[in-house]
Scaffold this active site. Structure first.
Site, short mmCIF file in Angstrom:
data_model
loop_
_atom_site.label_atom_id
_atom_site.label_comp_id
_atom_site.label_asym_id
_atom_site.label_seq_id
_atom_site.Cartn_x
_atom_site.Cartn_y
_atom_site.Cartn_z
N THR A 10 0.84 -1.21 0.00
CA THR A 10 0.00 0.00 0.00
C THR A 10 0.86 1.25 0.00
O THR A 10 2.02 1.22 0.45
CB THR A 10 -0.94 0.02 1.23
OG1 THR A 10 -1.81 1.16 1.15
CG2 THR A 10 -0.19 0.08 2.55
N ASN A 12 -0.57 3.81 1.46
CA ASN A 12 -1.34 4.52 2.47
C ASN A 12 -0.93 4.05 3.87
O ASN A 12 -1.30 2.96 4.32
CB ASN A 12 -2.83 4.22 2.22
CG ASN A 12 -3.75 5.00 3.12
OD1 ASN A 12 -3.40 5.30 4.26
ND2 ASN A 12 -4.91 5.34 2.61
N GLY A 14 -1.88 5.04 6.70
CA GLY A 14 -3.03 4.86 7.60
C GLY A 14 -3.57 3.44 7.57
O GLY A 14 -3.90 2.86 8.61
N LYS A 15 -3.66 2.88 6.37
CA LYS A 15 -4.10 1.49 6.25
C LYS A 15 -3.12 0.56 6.97
O LYS A 15 -3.52 -0.33 7.71
CB LYS A 15 -4.12 1.05 4.77
CG LYS A 15 -5.30 1.51 3.97
CD LYS A 15 -5.21 0.83 2.59
CE LYS A 15 -6.24 1.36 1.63
NZ LYS A 15 -6.12 0.73 0.30
N GLU A 39 -2.71 -0.53 -12.12
CA GLU A 39 -4.05 -0.67 -11.50
C GLU A 39 -5.09 -0.46 -12.57
O GLU A 39 -4.87 0.29 -13.53
CB GLU A 39 -4.24 0.38 -10.40
CG GLU A 39 -3.42 0.11 -9.16
CD GLU A 39 -3.66 1.14 -8.06
OE1 GLU A 39 -4.80 1.22 -7.57
OE2 GLU A 39 -2.71 1.88 -7.74
N ASP A 66 -8.54 -2.68 -1.48
CA ASP A 66 -9.13 -1.56 -2.20
C ASP A 66 -10.41 -1.20 -1.43
O ASP A 66 -11.19 -2.09 -1.08
CB ASP A 66 -9.44 -1.93 -3.65
CG ASP A 66 -9.58 -0.70 -4.52
OD1 ASP A 66 -8.81 0.26 -4.31
OD2 ASP A 66 -10.46 -0.66 -5.39
N SER A 67 -10.56 0.07 -1.16
CA SER A 67 -11.65 0.51 -0.29
C SER A 67 -12.31 1.73 -0.89
O SER A 67 -11.74 2.41 -1.74
CB SER A 67 -11.12 0.92 1.08
OG SER A 67 -10.18 0.01 1.55
N PHE A 140 -7.35 8.57 8.89
CA PHE A 140 -6.93 9.10 7.59
C PHE A 140 -8.14 9.23 6.68
O PHE A 140 -9.26 8.82 7.04
CB PHE A 140 -5.87 8.17 6.96
CG PHE A 140 -6.39 6.79 6.63
CD1 PHE A 140 -6.81 6.48 5.35
CD2 PHE A 140 -6.47 5.81 7.60
CE1 PHE A 140 -7.31 5.22 5.04
CE2 PHE A 140 -6.95 4.53 7.30
CZ PHE A 140 -7.38 4.24 6.01
N HIS A 168 -15.19 -1.46 8.45
CA HIS A 168 -15.13 -2.26 7.22
C HIS A 168 -13.82 -3.04 7.13
O HIS A 168 -13.81 -4.24 6.92
CB HIS A 168 -15.29 -1.33 6.01
CG HIS A 168 -14.42 -0.10 6.09
ND1 HIS A 168 -14.51 0.80 7.11
CD2 HIS A 168 -13.39 0.33 5.31
CE1 HIS A 168 -13.60 1.74 6.95
NE2 HIS A 168 -12.90 1.47 5.86
P1 ITT Z 1 -3.39 2.06 -1.75
O1 ITT Z 1 -4.27 1.80 -2.96
O2 ITT Z 1 -1.98 2.35 -2.09
O3 ITT Z 1 -3.54 0.99 -0.70
P2 ITT Z 1 -5.16 4.36 -1.39
O4 ITT Z 1 -5.22 5.41 -0.34
O5 ITT Z 1 -5.10 4.77 -2.83
O6 ITT Z 1 -3.92 3.39 -1.03
P3 ITT Z 1 -7.76 3.08 -1.78
O7 ITT Z 1 -7.77 3.30 -3.24
O8 ITT Z 1 -8.22 1.76 -1.27
O9 ITT Z 1 -6.32 3.33 -1.15
O10 ITT Z 1 -8.60 4.16 -0.97
C1 ITT Z 1 -9.57 4.93 -1.50
C2 ITT Z 1 -9.71 6.21 -0.73
O11 ITT Z 1 -10.56 5.99 0.37
C3 ITT Z 1 -8.42 6.82 -0.20
O12 ITT Z 1 -8.48 8.21 -0.36
C4 ITT Z 1 -8.43 6.48 1.26
O13 ITT Z 1 -7.83 7.49 2.02
C5 ITT Z 1 -9.92 6.39 1.56
N1 ITT Z 1 -10.14 5.35 2.57
C6 ITT Z 1 -9.94 4.03 2.43
N2 ITT Z 1 -10.16 3.39 3.60
C7 ITT Z 1 -10.51 4.35 4.49
C8 ITT Z 1 -10.82 4.33 5.85
O14 ITT Z 1 -10.79 3.22 6.55
N3 ITT Z 1 -11.10 5.50 6.43
C9 ITT Z 1 -11.11 6.66 5.74
N4 ITT Z 1 -10.81 6.77 4.46
C10 ITT Z 1 -10.51 5.61 3.82
#
Ligand code: ITT
Length: 184
Positions: A10, A12, A14-15, A39, A66-67, A140, A168
């Site tokens: 990742t 991120n 925060g994750k 991606e 992916d979230s 985050f 989640h």
């Molecule tokens: P990676 O793909 O590198 O893991 P990313 O931040 O791009 O990092 P995502 O595409 O999964 O990850 O995330 C989509 C967005 O949603 C991204 O801006 C995150 O900060 C936010 N997000 C994901 N999970 C979250 C959570 O648990 N709380 C708050 N925001 C979240």
């Protein structure tokens, strides 16, 4: 790093903090690995994860996720576009879009992709609502504007442990842990 280290792929941090917190005590080293990989943009978190797992085979054992946040009054927006929308509009932009909306209902979805000797997906969903203002400084992304149903605090007012118990990603990780607990 050794062969048994579980790589959390990742960009991120925060994750990663959440994975680290949830997986502590499970006798396996975990490491954040921030690498670029191709991606795809589709309308499904699962499809993004499946594609990424193929690209990342050489880095197993690994997890990715992916979230996204899906807002009912905006027909599910930003959903799979959550990362782009966070970079461009941010929480303030979402609050502006929601200014005249009484229906604040929304949900977070997280799909974890796990690749070890096997390939598995685990999904977690948390339902809640978009607040009227940002609250809290922890976490985050959209955490300051999301309050899960049944809780007073936004995610950004919770510690990562509190958030992990209900969120989640926490739910998806619980499923992952149930599945792999033999190997820990
Ligand atoms: P990676 O793909 O590198 O893991 P990313 O931040 O791009 O990092 P995502 O595409 O999964 O990850 O995330 C989509 C967005 O949603 C991204 O801006 C995150 O900060 C936010 N997000 C994901 N999970 C979250 C959570 O648990 N709380 C708050 N925001 C979240």
């Amino acid at each position: 790093m050794n062969d048994d280290t579980l790589n959390v792929i990742t960009s991120n941090r925060g994750k990663y903090v959440e994975y680290k917190e949830k997986l502590k005590g499970h006798h396996r080293e975990i490491e954040m690995v921030n690498i670029d990989y191709p991606e795809i943009q589709t309308d499904s978190l699962e499809a993004v994860v499946k594609f990424a797992l193929k690209e990342l085979e050489d880095h197993a054992p690994l997890i990715i996720d992916d979230s996204g946040i899906f807002i009912d009054a905006l027909d599910g927006f930003p959903g799979v576009y959550s990362a782009y929308v966070m970079k461009t509009l941010g929480c303030e932009g979402i609050l502006s879009l929601m200014e005249d909306q009484d229906d604040r209902s929304s949900r977070f979805e997280c799909v974890i992709g796990y690749l070890d000797e096997e390939k598995k997906l685990f999904k977690g969903i948390s339902k809640g609502s978009i607040t009227y203002e940002k609250k809290g400084t922890k976490g985050f992304g959209y955490d300051p504007i999301f309050r899960q149903d049944g809780f007073e605090k936004t995610y950004a007012e919770m510690t990562s442990e509190e958030k992990n118990r209900i969120s989640h990603r926490g739910r998806a990780m619980d499923k992952l842990l149930d599945h792999v607990k033999e190997s820990y």
